[in-house]
Design an enzyme around this catalytic site. Structure first.
Site, short mmCIF file in Angstrom:
data_model
loop_
_atom_site.label_atom_id
_atom_site.label_comp_id
_atom_site.label_asym_id
_atom_site.label_seq_id
_atom_site.Cartn_x
_atom_site.Cartn_y
_atom_site.Cartn_z
N GLN A 37 0.72 71.07 71.87
CA GLN A 37 1.78 70.38 71.11
C GLN A 37 2.71 71.36 70.40
O GLN A 37 3.92 71.17 70.37
CB GLN A 37 1.16 69.44 70.08
CG GLN A 37 1.41 67.99 70.44
CD GLN A 37 0.64 67.02 69.56
OE1 GLN A 37 -0.03 67.42 68.62
NE2 GLN A 37 0.74 65.76 69.87
N SER A 73 9.98 68.65 73.55
CA SER A 73 10.04 67.79 72.36
C SER A 73 10.95 68.41 71.29
O SER A 73 11.76 67.70 70.68
CB SER A 73 8.65 67.58 71.77
OG SER A 73 7.91 66.74 72.61
N ARG A 112 0.79 67.63 78.08
CA ARG A 112 0.89 66.94 76.80
C ARG A 112 -0.52 66.74 76.24
O ARG A 112 -1.04 65.63 76.19
CB ARG A 112 1.65 65.65 76.96
CG ARG A 112 3.12 66.00 77.16
CD ARG A 112 4.04 64.89 76.99
NE ARG A 112 5.33 65.40 76.56
CZ ARG A 112 6.41 64.68 76.45
NH1 ARG A 112 6.37 63.41 76.72
NH2 ARG A 112 7.54 65.22 76.05
N ASP A 161 5.56 72.73 72.64
CA ASP A 161 6.29 71.74 73.42
C ASP A 161 7.81 71.86 73.23
O ASP A 161 8.41 71.22 72.38
CB ASP A 161 5.80 70.35 73.02
CG ASP A 161 6.36 69.24 73.88
OD1 ASP A 161 7.27 69.52 74.68
OD2 ASP A 161 5.92 68.10 73.73
N TYR A 202 4.44 59.67 79.59
CA TYR A 202 5.76 59.51 80.21
C TYR A 202 5.86 58.16 80.90
O TYR A 202 4.85 57.56 81.27
CB TYR A 202 5.98 60.59 81.27
CG TYR A 202 6.19 61.98 80.74
CD1 TYR A 202 7.35 62.32 80.05
CD2 TYR A 202 5.25 62.98 80.94
CE1 TYR A 202 7.55 63.61 79.59
CE2 TYR A 202 5.44 64.27 80.48
CZ TYR A 202 6.59 64.58 79.80
OH TYR A 202 6.80 65.84 79.34
N1 LIG Z 1 1.87 66.22 73.17
C1 LIG Z 1 2.06 64.94 73.38
O1 LIG Z 1 1.14 64.18 73.50
C2 LIG Z 1 3.46 64.42 73.47
C3 LIG Z 1 4.51 65.32 73.34
C4 LIG Z 1 5.80 64.83 73.42
C5 LIG Z 1 6.03 63.47 73.65
N2 LIG Z 1 4.98 62.63 73.76
C6 LIG Z 1 5.21 61.19 73.99
O2 LIG Z 1 5.63 60.99 75.32
C7 LIG Z 1 6.56 59.89 75.35
C8 LIG Z 1 7.85 60.18 76.10
O3 LIG Z 1 8.31 61.45 75.77
P1 LIG Z 1 9.76 62.01 76.16
O4 LIG Z 1 10.75 61.63 75.15
O5 LIG Z 1 9.60 63.48 76.42
O6 LIG Z 1 10.07 61.26 77.53
P2 LIG Z 1 11.29 61.37 78.55
O7 LIG Z 1 12.35 62.30 78.05
O8 LIG Z 1 10.71 61.60 79.89
O9 LIG Z 1 11.90 59.87 78.53
C9 LIG Z 1 12.53 59.34 77.40
C10 LIG Z 1 12.16 57.89 77.27
O10 LIG Z 1 12.76 57.11 78.32
C11 LIG Z 1 11.90 56.03 78.55
N3 LIG Z 1 12.22 55.38 79.84
C12 LIG Z 1 12.02 55.83 81.09
N4 LIG Z 1 12.42 54.91 81.99
C13 LIG Z 1 12.91 53.86 81.30
C14 LIG Z 1 13.46 52.60 81.66
N5 LIG Z 1 13.57 52.25 82.94
N6 LIG Z 1 13.84 51.76 80.69
C15 LIG Z 1 13.72 52.11 79.38
N7 LIG Z 1 13.20 53.27 78.97
C16 LIG Z 1 12.79 54.14 79.91
C17 LIG Z 1 10.53 56.66 78.49
O11 LIG Z 1 9.51 55.68 78.31
C18 LIG Z 1 10.67 57.60 77.32
O12 LIG Z 1 10.24 57.01 76.11
C19 LIG Z 1 6.76 59.53 73.90
O13 LIG Z 1 5.86 58.48 73.61
C20 LIG Z 1 6.32 60.71 73.13
O14 LIG Z 1 5.88 60.39 71.84
C21 LIG Z 1 3.70 63.08 73.70
#
Ligand SMILES: NC(=O)c1ccc[n+]([C@@H]2O[C@H](COP(=O)([O-])OP(=O)(O)OC[C@H]3O[C@@H](n4cnc5c(N)ncnc54)[C@H](O)[C@@H]3O)[C@@H](O)[C@H]2O)c1
Length: 409
Positions: free
Chosen positions: A150, A156, A145, A153, A252
């Protein structure tokens, strides 16, 4: 030409005029409607000096006919011809399907580069199988990430589609409408939607439910998610749990201990019980999905309530979720879809295709494919190469030693 700096330079399986060839095949899983590359991305690869070969019919289920590929400069070919390409692109990486298609696996040989979603940490045996064929396998779910990655990805882009479709699925099954309506026939109160997990899928679910007029609440363990929930029109659910260390590498969530999850279940129960729709998206990479919603909470929801558990592929956030089945719990219905992006195949493929074409650009050098493990994107995603499983996390799951020379994180 494929040059693998992990191993030796390999002759391509079928080199035409020195150009490396990219093969797109019909997905082996009959229920998969997406295609890894859409006609609109062909030019991006041909401009990089690559030849694109598409199995006839590969894009049909996603709404992309052979003629569209041909008019964008791809060669529409037989499956065997596409399989003989240097680089094989799939939504699901070829040979890592469950179960893998034996005919396809037998056709793979040293020099082949396979790119796609490969579930390397959940199903490491498939990585071993491809390593045994001498294939270089890139697992796109391992993309780092970082800003440079990006645009590649796929997690995403596909989570965006899944979050959107989960809300439509719930809206379709709910015996209520989503918006507040004040009519001559009386007032209809808005549906109450709770989204647990406000990452990519969850935020898209919040935005979609809000656009449909529901009253939306969002909850995430990462404190940083609160601002995003609010900016999309959601009310932020705050639980009195100590989640200071909840955010790990790459944005994450970290896995927490069972006592923490038990406390979350207890606190979430009355909130879930008061909702019409619950969308679950909470995940922790490389771990089973945390169990956050007890069966009792669902039993307490109003009759007709809908739970859509997008964490179903990792076991689900709800105790009653069964992957790919609909389960009645009290008066509610719990859905555990495992591949919603495939149900929106045109746009899901379009986004996947853009991601994967950008990834191939990292490997393409004047019509050749160069695998350079010094590149951090290559280093993070290359799981098998030169007959070995080269990613330590996968090798550990297979209980195989990884040689020190790999020097991989
Ligand atoms: N290139 C980048 O920098 C990039 C790319 C994609 C996503 N992100 C960021 O990464 C983060 C997570 O991405 P994702 O959607 O792929 O994650 P994911 O699919 O692994 O998880 C989904 C969500 O579940 C939440 N979660 C996990 N355990 C939990 C719990 N016990 N209780 C409540 N919530 C819980 C996580 O915090 C996450 O927000 C987001 O902030 C996103 O914006 C960054």
């Amino acid at each position: 030409m494929v040059e693998n700096r992990h191993g030796s330079a390999q002759d391509p399986p079928a080199d035409i005029e020195g150009k490396a060839s990219i093969g797109i095949l019909t997905e082996a899983d009959k229920s998969e409607r997406r295609v890894a590359l859409v006609p609109g991305s062909v030019a991006q690869l041909t401009k990089s000096g690559l030849e694109v070969r598409v199995q006839s019919g590969a894009g049909a289920a996603a709404g992309f006919p052979d003629e569209a590929y041909a008019s964008h400069g791809a060669h529409v070919v037989s499956r065997d011809h596409a399989l003989a390409s240097d680089v094989l692109l799939g939504v699901r990486a070829l040979g890592t399907e469950d179960p893998p298609d034996p005919g396809t696996v037998d056709a793979l040989r040293p020099g082949h580069v396979v790119i796609g979603l490969a579930r390397p940490l959940d199903a490491p045996e498939a990585v071993r199988l491809l390593a045994d064929r001498g294939v270089a396998l890139f697992a796109l779910e391992l993309l780092p990430r970082i800003t440079r990655a990006q645009s590649m990805d796929v997690l995403s882009s596909q989570a965006t589609v899944a979050g959107y479709k989960a809300v439509l699925l719930a809206a379709d099954r709910l015996p209520k409408m989503f918006p507040l309506l004040t009519t001559a026939a009386g007032t209809v109160t808005p549906a109450r939607v709770l989204v647990i997990g406000a990452g990519v899928a969850g935020l898209q679910a919040i935005a979609t439910a809000h656009r449909l007029g529901a009253v939306v609440q969002g909850y995430d363990i990462r404190p940083a998610a609160a601002e995003q929930i609010a900016s999309l029109g959601g009310r932020v659910v705050e639980l009195p749990v100590e989640a200071g260390e909840a955010e790990g590498a790459g944005g994450y969530a970290r896995a927490m201990d069972e006592a923490f999850y038990a406390r979350q279940r207890e606190l979430l129960t009355p909130i879930v019980a008061g909702c019409d729709v619950l969308i679950c998206t909470a995940m922790v990479p490389g771990s089973p999905a945390p169990k956050l919603v007890p069966g009792e909470a669902v039993e307490r929801m109003a009759p007709g309530s809908i739970v859509v558990d997008l964490a179903a592929p990792q076991g689900g956030n709800c105790e009653r979720t069964v992957p790919d089945l609909e389960v009645s719990v009290g008066g509610a219905l719990v859905l555990g879809p495992t591949n919603l992006p495939s149900t929106v195949p045109m746009h899901a493929s379009q986004m996947f295709s853009k991601n994967v074409a950008n990834f191939v650009d990292v490997l393409a050098h004047e019509g050749r494919i160069v695998i350079d493990p010094q590149d951090e994107i290559v280093a993070a995603t290359l799981v098998a190469s030169g007959g070995r499983v080269v990613l330590p996390a996968v090798a550990e799951r297979l209980r195989e030693p990884v040689s020190a020379e790999e020097g991989r994180p």
